[in-house]
Design an enzyme around this catalytic site. Structure first.
Site, PDB file in Angstrom:
ATOM      1  N   HIS A   1      -8.503   0.976  -4.055  1.00  0.00           N
ATOM      2  CA  HIS A   1      -8.974   1.279  -2.881  1.00  0.00           C
ATOM      3  C   HIS A   1      -9.891   2.361  -2.267  1.00  0.00           C
ATOM      4  O   HIS A   1      -8.645   3.647  -2.286  1.00  0.00           O
ATOM      5  CB  HIS A   1      -8.450  -0.084  -1.758  1.00  0.00           C
ATOM      6  CG  HIS A   1      -9.439   0.045  -0.496  1.00  0.00           C
ATOM      7  ND1 HIS A   1      -8.560  -0.645   0.678  1.00  0.00           N
ATOM      8  CD2 HIS A   1     -10.668   0.348  -0.270  1.00  0.00           C
ATOM      9  CE1 HIS A   1      -9.410  -0.186   1.426  1.00  0.00           C
ATOM     10  NE2 HIS A   1     -10.544  -0.015   0.920  1.00  0.00           N
TER      11      HIS A   1
ATOM     12  N   MET B   1     -12.378   4.869  -0.467  1.00  0.00           N
ATOM     13  CA  MET B   1     -12.448   4.802   0.636  1.00  0.00           C
ATOM     14  C   MET B   1     -13.811   5.849   1.048  1.00  0.00           C
ATOM     15  O   MET B   1     -13.115   6.837   1.211  1.00  0.00           O
ATOM     16  CB  MET B   1     -11.703   4.344   2.246  1.00  0.00           C
ATOM     17  CG  MET B   1     -11.287   3.304   1.872  1.00  0.00           C
ATOM     18  SD  MET B   1     -10.200   3.335   3.230  1.00  0.00           S
ATOM     19  CE  MET B   1      -8.913   3.648   1.860  1.00  0.00           C
TER      20      MET B   1
ATOM     21  N   HIS C   1      -0.786  -1.316  -4.126  1.00  0.00           N
ATOM     22  CA  HIS C   1      -2.317  -0.986  -3.796  1.00  0.00           C
ATOM     23  C   HIS C   1      -2.322   0.625  -3.117  1.00  0.00           C
ATOM     24  O   HIS C   1      -1.526   1.265  -2.029  1.00  0.00           O
ATOM     25  CB  HIS C   1      -2.880  -1.567  -2.276  1.00  0.00           C
ATOM     26  CG  HIS C   1      -3.379  -1.604  -1.678  1.00  0.00           C
ATOM     27  ND1 HIS C   1      -4.725  -2.181  -1.857  1.00  0.00           N
ATOM     28  CD2 HIS C   1      -3.732  -0.341  -0.649  1.00  0.00           C
ATOM     29  CE1 HIS C   1      -5.609  -1.679  -1.200  1.00  0.00           C
ATOM     30  NE2 HIS C   1      -5.394  -1.018  -0.136  1.00  0.00           N
TER      31      HIS C   1
ATOM     32  N   MET D   1     -11.784  -6.479   4.831  1.00  0.00           N
ATOM     33  CA  MET D   1     -10.886  -5.275   6.025  1.00  0.00           C
ATOM     34  C   MET D   1     -10.659  -5.981   7.087  1.00  0.00           C
ATOM     35  O   MET D   1     -11.733  -6.635   7.679  1.00  0.00           O
ATOM     36  CB  MET D   1     -11.568  -3.692   6.298  1.00  0.00           C
ATOM     37  CG  MET D   1     -11.477  -2.945   5.127  1.00  0.00           C
ATOM     38  SD  MET D   1     -10.343  -2.429   4.048  1.00  0.00           S
ATOM     39  CE  MET D   1      -8.984  -1.778   5.465  1.00  0.00           C
TER      40      MET D   1
ATOM     41  N   ASP E   1      -6.424  -7.062   4.318  1.00  0.00           N
ATOM     42  CA  ASP E   1      -6.643  -5.371   3.844  1.00  0.00           C
ATOM     43  C   ASP E   1      -5.540  -4.616   5.352  1.00  0.00           C
ATOM     44  O   ASP E   1      -7.112  -4.620   5.798  1.00  0.00           O
ATOM     45  CB  ASP E   1      -7.248  -4.122   2.930  1.00  0.00           C
ATOM     46  CG  ASP E   1      -6.468  -2.908   3.086  1.00  0.00           C
ATOM     47  OD1 ASP E   1      -6.883  -1.896   2.704  1.00  0.00           O
ATOM     48  OD2 ASP E   1      -5.497  -2.678   3.829  1.00  0.00           O
TER      49      ASP E   1
ATOM     50  N   SER F   1       0.408  -0.888  -0.027  1.00  0.00           N
ATOM     51  CA  SER F   1       0.152  -0.018   0.000  1.00  0.00           C
ATOM     52  C   SER F   1       0.781   0.736  -0.069  1.00  0.00           C
ATOM     53  O   SER F   1       2.226   1.850   1.538  1.00  0.00           O
ATOM     54  CB  SER F   1      -1.415  -0.248   1.397  1.00  0.00           C
ATOM     55  OG  SER F   1      -1.901   0.908   1.667  1.00  0.00           O
TER      56      SER F   1
ATOM     57  N   MET G   1      -8.758   8.120   0.226  1.00  0.00           N
ATOM     58  CA  MET G   1      -9.602   8.711   1.118  1.00  0.00           C
ATOM     59  C   MET G   1     -10.473   9.972   0.848  1.00  0.00           C
ATOM     60  O   MET G   1      -9.322  10.693   0.476  1.00  0.00           O
ATOM     61  CB  MET G   1      -8.929   8.401   2.417  1.00  0.00           C
ATOM     62  CG  MET G   1      -8.460   7.101   3.191  1.00  0.00           C
ATOM     63  SD  MET G   1      -7.306   7.314   4.156  1.00  0.00           S
ATOM     64  CE  MET G   1      -6.326   5.425   4.462  1.00  0.00           C
TER      65      MET G   1
ATOM     66  N   ASP H   1      -4.320   3.769  -1.928  1.00  0.00           N
ATOM     67  CA  ASP H   1      -5.943   3.602  -0.527  1.00  0.00           C
ATOM     68  C   ASP H   1      -6.388   5.452  -1.147  1.00  0.00           C
ATOM     69  O   ASP H   1      -5.558   6.174  -0.881  1.00  0.00           O
ATOM     70  CB  ASP H   1      -4.907   3.393   0.836  1.00  0.00           C
ATOM     71  CG  ASP H   1      -5.171   2.215   1.162  1.00  0.00           C
ATOM     72  OD1 ASP H   1      -3.736   2.007   1.547  1.00  0.00           O
ATOM     73  OD2 ASP H   1      -5.950   1.466   1.089  1.00  0.00           O
TER      74      ASP H   1
HETATM   75  C1  DX5 Z   1      -6.469   0.915   4.957  1.00  0.00           C
HETATM   76  C2  DX5 Z   1      -6.647   1.054   3.887  1.00  0.00           C
HETATM   77  C3  DX5 Z   1      -4.837   0.182   4.147  1.00  0.00           C
HETATM   78  C4  DX5 Z   1      -3.517   0.329   5.370  1.00  0.00           C
HETATM   79  C5  DX5 Z   1      -2.973  -0.776   5.194  1.00  0.00           C
HETATM   80  O1  DX5 Z   1      -7.965   2.382   5.646  1.00  0.00           O
HETATM   81  O2  DX5 Z   1      -7.039   0.610   3.090  1.00  0.00           O
HETATM   82  O3  DX5 Z   1      -4.273  -0.211   2.583  1.00  0.00           O
HETATM   83  O4  DX5 Z   1      -2.911   1.266   4.309  1.00  0.00           O
HETATM   84  O5  DX5 Z   1      -1.851  -0.259   5.873  1.00  0.00           O
HETATM   85  P1  DX5 Z   1      -1.448  -1.675   7.019  1.00  0.00           P
HETATM   86  O6  DX5 Z   1      -0.550  -2.872   6.108  1.00  0.00           O
HETATM   87  O7  DX5 Z   1       0.005  -0.401   7.364  1.00  0.00           O
HETATM   88  O8  DX5 Z   1      -2.348  -1.870   8.898  1.00  0.00           O
HETATM   89 ZN    ZN Z   2      -6.178   0.286   1.111  1.00  0.00          ZN
END
Ligand code: DX5
Ligand code: ZN
Length: 216
Positions: free
Chosen positions: A64, A66, A31, A138, A176, A7, A35, A33
């Protein structure tokens, strides 16, 4: 063989090219993320980051999202070159909105996944599984890297594996949040196909850390 999707939320952006080139040699997917500060209490980055990574990486781009407005955001990241868009079932109001978004993403020749938060049971998406390329479980509350792994998420992985085998569904199972050497072993034993890892991969030797998730 399990796939590893680091990620980039945990990437050291001052070493952007160097670290992406290391992923190119040792990771399977990248990956992203995304947000929005609403669906989750954090802001990350826009499609521009994906465009810049794609300029220096041939890897599969696993996005991904969110966000509260998944259709808009999916459109922007599809245009930026996503290979897979995974949205949250908690971000759509009903089955029809989920189906419409699945069909929209597929109509752009992009793979589609649905993610469930730790408190969302698998049966919430049971009627959608046949249409999916991926289900993202998750194992932390979405919003931040570096959190601790929620063990009960392994039961969902086992349930999804069972449903997949019983119905010959084709989705991959991705997990994840809080993935490290120990939790990766448990996740693999439960049936996951893809491991997302942020802080574990980027803290220390990236190659060593990725290999430790894959091999042993
Ligand atoms: C959290 C993300 C994850 C996060 C994982 O909302 O969707 O992808 O970056 O990070 P680690 O592996 O540090 O938990
Ligand atoms: Zn993620």
């Amino acid at each position: 063989m399990v796939k590893v999707a680091p990620s980039v939320l945990s990437l050291d952006f001052s070493k952007f090219r160097e670290q992406i080139e290391t992923l190119n040699k040792h990771a399977d997917w990248i990956h992203f993320d995304v947000m929005d500060g609403h669906f989750v209490p954090n802001l990350s980055y826009g499609p521009k980051i994906l465009e810049e990574v794609k300029k220096i990486s041939p890897l599969f781009m696993d996005v991904h999202i969110m966000v509260d407005n998944p259709k808009d955001v999916a459109k922007w990241f599809i245009e930026a070159g996503a290979d897979l868009i995974t949205f949250h079932i908690e971000a759509v109001k009903d089955y029809q909105e989920a189906i419409d978004l699945i069909n929209y993403i597929k109509s752009k020749n992009v793979k589609v996944g649905i993610s469930i938060k730790p408190k969302t049971p698998v049966f919430e998406i049971a009627s959608l599984l046949e249409f999916l390329d991926l289900v993202l479980v998750m194992s932390v509350e979405p919003g931040f890297g570096g959190q601790s792994f929620i063990e009960s998420s392994l039961n969902k992985v086992k349930d999804l594996k069972q449903l997949k085998d019983d119905n010959s569904y084709e989705y991959l199972i991705e997990i994840d949040g809080g993935i490290n050497f120990e939790t990766a072993q448990k996740a693999k034993a439960s049936g996951v196909d893809v491991l997302v890892a942020g802080s574990y991969v980027f803290n220390g030797d990236i190659k060593e850390n990725i290999d430790s998730l894959k091999w042993r």
